[in-house]
Write an enzyme that holds these catalytic residues in place. Sequence first.
Site, short mmCIF file in Angstrom:
data_model
loop_
_atom_site.label_atom_id
_atom_site.label_comp_id
_atom_site.label_asym_id
_atom_site.label_seq_id
_atom_site.Cartn_x
_atom_site.Cartn_y
_atom_site.Cartn_z
N THR A 39 0.87 -1.17 0.00
CA THR A 39 0.00 0.00 0.00
C THR A 39 0.91 1.22 0.00
OG1 THR A 39 -0.14 0.17 2.42
CG2 THR A 39 -1.78 -1.21 1.32
N HIS A 40 0.53 2.25 -0.71
CA HIS A 40 1.37 3.46 -0.84
C HIS A 40 2.76 3.11 -1.37
CE1 HIS A 40 -1.69 5.54 1.58
NE2 HIS A 40 -1.65 4.46 2.36
N SER A 161 17.55 -2.84 -25.17
CA SER A 161 17.85 -1.42 -25.27
C SER A 161 18.63 -1.16 -26.56
CB SER A 161 18.67 -0.97 -24.07
OG SER A 161 19.22 0.31 -24.27
N LYS A 167 20.19 -4.34 -20.75
CA LYS A 167 18.79 -4.00 -20.49
C LYS A 167 17.85 -4.90 -21.27
CE LYS A 167 17.11 -0.74 -18.86
NZ LYS A 167 17.06 0.62 -19.41
N ASN A 169 13.74 -4.49 -21.70
CA ASN A 169 12.62 -3.64 -21.33
C ASN A 169 11.28 -4.32 -21.62
OD1 ASN A 169 14.46 -1.53 -20.70
ND2 ASN A 169 14.57 -0.98 -22.87
N GLU A 174 4.66 -1.23 -20.94
CA GLU A 174 4.71 0.23 -21.04
C GLU A 174 3.72 0.74 -22.09
OE1 GLU A 174 8.74 1.38 -21.72
OE2 GLU A 174 9.46 0.53 -19.83
N TYR A 201 -29.97 14.62 -35.57
CA TYR A 201 -28.67 14.42 -36.22
C TYR A 201 -28.01 15.72 -36.65
CZ TYR A 201 -24.97 12.72 -39.19
OH TYR A 201 -23.74 12.47 -39.73
N GLN A 206 -20.43 12.37 -37.06
CA GLN A 206 -19.57 11.48 -37.85
C GLN A 206 -18.25 11.22 -37.12
OE1 GLN A 206 -18.66 13.20 -41.64
NE2 GLN A 206 -17.17 14.65 -40.82
N LYS A 209 -17.19 7.59 -35.52
CA LYS A 209 -16.55 6.45 -36.20
C LYS A 209 -15.07 6.32 -35.84
CE LYS A 209 -20.41 6.26 -38.66
NZ LYS A 209 -21.03 7.54 -38.22
#
Length: 344
Positions: A39-40, A161, A167, A169, A174, A201, A206, A209
């Site tokens: 928590t936190h 990377s 690295k 990733n 992400e 209308y 439009q 869409k």
Amino acid sequence: MRLWLRNQIALLRKHLVEFVGVCRKRAELEIDVLMPGYTHLQRAQVVRWSHWLLSYAWPMKRYVEQLDEMAARVNVLTLGSGAIAGNAFGIDRDALAKELGFSGVTENSMDATGDRDFVAEFLTWSSLVMTRLSKWAEDLLLYSSKEFSFVTISETYSTGSSLMPQKKNADSLELIRGKSGRVFGNSCGFLMTMKGIPSTYCKDLQEDKEMLFDTVDTMSAVVQISSGVLDTLTIHEDKMRAALSPDMLATDLAYYLVRKGMPFRDAHSASGSAVALAEKSAVILSDLTVQELKSISDLFEEDVKSVWDYKNSAEQYTSSGGTSLAAVTEQIDKLSKWLHAQAA
């Protein structure tokens, strides 16, 4: 629009159910794995890895149920409403609805021609789902970092990377997190379009869409990738267990006193005093002697040593929805029944 969205809802529903299935499968297989609950962004209490997994399965089940309710509102025929006043040639709209697989017809032609509530509702629902998946992705990004090392994301869903060879990733996570902003923007943007027009209308509509098509494409990709990431990741039980620390059992120390008859308010204060004493003595909480604990409360006895057990800590949460073995097994059983019903 309604015909197209009706079909897309069915596909999205399938993908969401698959995500719930992956959560349930891993929760069952890895039910004995303990980890810190946060928590936190701070270590809080001992939980099961399975409990974390299921904390995302249940919201996805709710989103499926919401989608089913939404599908019923989408599945209404507008054909025969004309431009504003209806159809002048007495067509049988109910027969058309039946032939096209709709559950009913719109009841007012003026409402029908300008109604895009079903689009706005879908975009809002999508924003909720993406919010949850963004949180899920952020959790896994943290857990897969070297600072945590709780999980390793499959190379299928990772990239190297462009500069640093060491690295790897978790770009998929992400991008899931980043795509949520795109979906939020579509939802907010379309609501702004709707609020500025009068009844029936207008050409502004439009714009539905582009925003709807983009959101459906994004949602479909994100949910499927999320299932793939979760299904293929590797967990590191040793790292999760090593991250557990006695200070996480401070609440358990308070519970110990409550079970001895002390009101929780006082037990909380006594546990806090024990934490302060451990810090002052430069020792971990579990290294305090019984005599030192007795200086805080006479209710502490030799059996306080049972508090310093992580498995026992998790096992005390036996009520429905808790993180004990029995409570998590109950969750898995309920989800299994639900998933079986979806396949029927």
